[in-house]
Design a protein around this motif. Sequence first.
Motif, mmCIF file in Angstrom:
data_model
loop_
_atom_site.group_PDB
_atom_site.id
_atom_site.type_symbol
_atom_site.label_atom_id
_atom_site.label_comp_id
_atom_site.label_asym_id
_atom_site.label_seq_id
_atom_site.Cartn_x
_atom_site.Cartn_y
_atom_site.Cartn_z
ATOM 1 N N PRO A 1 0.308 6.255 7.031
ATOM 2 C CA PRO A 1 0.293 5.646 5.664
ATOM 3 C C PRO A 1 1.635 6.303 5.487
ATOM 4 N N ARG A 2 1.524 6.211 3.920
ATOM 5 C CA ARG A 2 2.382 6.780 2.832
ATOM 6 C C ARG A 2 1.775 7.256 1.764
ATOM 7 N N ALA B 1 0.994 3.700 -2.182
ATOM 8 C CA ALA B 1 1.145 2.734 -2.264
ATOM 9 C C ALA B 1 1.545 1.550 -0.989
ATOM 10 N N ALA B 2 1.102 0.222 -0.877
ATOM 11 C CA ALA B 2 0.915 -0.113 0.631
ATOM 12 C C ALA B 2 2.224 0.113 1.557
ATOM 13 N N GLY B 3 2.090 0.276 2.904
ATOM 14 C CA GLY B 3 3.048 0.160 4.188
ATOM 15 C C GLY B 3 2.866 1.515 4.724
#
Length: 191
Positions: A83-84, A88-90
């Motif tokens: 995960p970042r 942030a999402a993504g």
Amino acid sequence: MARRRSEPPRRSVWKLLGSLLLTFSAVVGVIAIVAVAVCAIFGLRPVVVISGSMEPELPVGSMVFYRTVPAKDVAVGDIVTVPRSDGAAGLITHRVKQATTKDGVTTLRLKGDANATEDPLPYVVTSVGEFVGRIPLAGTIALAARTPLGIAAVATYVAALIAVIVFGRRRPQPGSRTRGRRRAVPRAAAD
């Protein structure tokens, strides 16, 4: 009297198109079922590469497959998905440059192969996605299918498939009662 040579059945354009569409659909369906089964059996997860930070190893548009492993098991040089770290999402898929584990928590320093510097923030993780393999361009196709144009293309394909199945059926000729039965071929009289 000579026997008439039977003519091969003529295939209409609708039947040929229908056959091609059905064959293509069957092949795509089998590939999809096998891909889902392989991912489920081996615990793989797919992600799409959307930036060039890992080129040429992972080109943009590739579909990358990873399996979840404990972070303490990764080594410098491994490609991992995490995960970042900036909130942030993504997800980020980069190469491990440094890994330290303390009290069951691993801190990773990552860098994309095409990037000049390491990622600015460390990644504090207990598990990571370990790179297993990739399929070039598969990610581009998967992302395109999720766009409004991609959804319209799939809907058009399905409509075309239904149309060729419906309109490609053989219709009985008016006045014909022999549909589906063989006609008797007259034999020459023996002398």
